[in-house]
Design an enzyme around this catalytic site. Sequence first.
Site, mmCIF file in Angstrom:
data_model
loop_
_atom_site.group_PDB
_atom_site.id
_atom_site.type_symbol
_atom_site.label_atom_id
_atom_site.label_comp_id
_atom_site.label_asym_id
_atom_site.label_seq_id
_atom_site.Cartn_x
_atom_site.Cartn_y
_atom_site.Cartn_z
ATOM 1 N N THR A 33 0.921 -1.026 0.232
ATOM 2 C CA THR A 33 0.033 0.144 0.049
ATOM 3 C C THR A 33 0.878 1.094 -0.084
ATOM 4 O OG1 THR A 33 -1.628 -1.225 1.419
ATOM 5 C CG2 THR A 33 -2.031 1.187 1.400
ATOM 6 N N ASP A 49 -3.680 4.839 -2.096
ATOM 7 C CA ASP A 49 -3.919 3.975 -3.516
ATOM 8 C C ASP A 49 -4.964 3.214 -3.353
ATOM 9 O OD1 ASP A 49 -2.023 0.918 -3.559
ATOM 10 O OD2 ASP A 49 -2.480 2.263 -1.790
ATOM 11 N N ARG A 51 -5.166 -0.550 -4.463
ATOM 12 C CA ARG A 51 -4.931 -1.884 -4.852
ATOM 13 C C ARG A 51 -4.887 -2.766 -3.466
ATOM 14 N NH1 ARG A 51 0.372 -3.413 -8.642
ATOM 15 N NH2 ARG A 51 -1.385 -2.656 -10.001
ATOM 16 N N LYS A 65 -9.360 2.551 1.104
ATOM 17 C CA LYS A 65 -8.356 2.280 2.302
ATOM 18 C C LYS A 65 -8.436 3.510 3.160
ATOM 19 C CE LYS A 65 -4.934 0.058 -0.560
ATOM 20 N NZ LYS A 65 -3.813 -0.467 -0.972
ATOM 21 N N GLY A 79 -1.649 -2.495 5.691
ATOM 22 C CA GLY A 79 -1.384 -3.903 6.438
ATOM 23 C C GLY A 79 -2.466 -4.826 5.947
ATOM 24 N N SER A 161 4.164 -0.052 1.763
ATOM 25 C CA SER A 161 5.645 -0.578 1.146
ATOM 26 C C SER A 161 5.831 0.676 0.222
ATOM 27 C CB SER A 161 5.257 -1.782 0.327
ATOM 28 O OG SER A 161 4.156 -1.730 -0.707
ATOM 29 N N ASP A 198 6.250 1.450 -6.625
ATOM 30 C CA ASP A 198 5.938 0.138 -5.704
ATOM 31 C C ASP A 198 5.413 -0.762 -6.260
ATOM 32 O OD1 ASP A 198 4.498 -0.330 -2.996
ATOM 33 O OD2 ASP A 198 6.323 -1.226 -3.373
ATOM 34 N N SER A 201 1.765 -1.362 -4.659
ATOM 35 C CA SER A 201 0.747 -0.325 -4.783
ATOM 36 C C SER A 201 0.427 -0.303 -6.305
ATOM 37 C CB SER A 201 1.146 1.136 -4.207
ATOM 38 O OG SER A 201 1.901 0.946 -3.121
#
Lengths: 273, 137
Positions: A33, A49, A51, A65, A79, A161, A198, A201
């Site tokens: 994330t 984001d 995903r 999120k 998480g 991340s 990343d 994400s």
Amino acid sequence: MQKGGFNFDLYQRNVELIEKNNYKVPKTTKTGTTIVGVVFSDGVVLGADTRATSGPIVADPNCEKIHRISDYIWCAGAGTAADTENTTGMISLQLELLSLSTGRSPRVRTALTLLKNFLFRYHGYISAALVLGGVDFTGPHLHMIHPHGSTSTLPYISMGSGSLAAMAVLETGYNSKMGEEDAKSLVHQAILSGILNDLGSGGNVDLCVIKHKSMEFFRNIDTTNSKRKFRKKLPYMFKSGSTKILEKEIKEKMEKMEIVNEKENEIEELEEL
Amino acid sequence: MDLSGLETEQKTLPIIGYSSDFLENGLPNFKTQTLPKHPVEKMQINKQKNETEKQYNMLGKVFGSQYPLMLRLEEEIYSQPLRLPCLPSSYLSLEVFRGTDIEVEPEDLYNDPNNSPLIQPPVHQQMEQYLGMTDLK
């Protein structure tokens, strides 16, 4: 007395598996994330984001999120998705009950303490890394909460991340005298940087701008990265004869009228009896 | 079990630690009681007791030992079941006293024993197991 809550029945089995059967413990997966929060002059901007990953697979390309804790207190979570959603849901319930029983509007600091105490009780087993932001009667506040229960209060935060990519953007672009538009564009850029750089994400960008007694939620404000360029046209059309026929069995259609008549006769016979 | 040291005004029936119903629960296996517990589970078992003890300690030092004594008495009174035996009590006054009426915990939301898919055995059977009065020996 049987109590509810978490079930620890399998713990002893797991310990035995690890010690005696050389079971390979699955590694803790990174939080895939990018979540970001920034304080500006009048309030707070939260970004995330969209995903949700399940290992290497994208489970949900467009999930939410940013969770509501109170009308003007929102929380972005990284998480395990179940942990973040249920933790924020429970704390939202508790905060509502607390504000009703004290007769005061909820404070961001109260939500922070409730979340921190809750997560500490579970020693990090509930993996919810949160960015909590909101505006209460004391002003705008932004906090970060780690899964073990430690917290920080900062003017700009990134977690997940993609936090390194996002933090790089925040560090270059942040200034303490930002206005609303600057803050929104900074958060947008930070999330985009996380999405592009990343692997965990991706998807669209969600923004949430919270000011005194006002909250604006920009769901999917930027969808350029979730539109796949090369996509096969659905539905799949196959030419006739493209699959080989192995067996053929033709069954004759039965007349329905006959069966209905038989049943009626049976019912009449039964009635006569 | 030797209960001679526990003489109280109310004589209670002997309580056995394991269930005598071997068909239902298997032969007594004390190993399961000594196996390691999950650290979070250990904390949860002692949480309520430890927190109240700490609270009372602190209150005793600040307000004098009379105050926690009064609070313990209140807690005792609120913990008494007001319904007939074997009927569930809500213990609302105890919840208000402890401040847990405005708290929502995973214990309240997940794995509610009333919603469990396993059918609970009837109350008389549960009491017989608890007191070791089952037919099979």
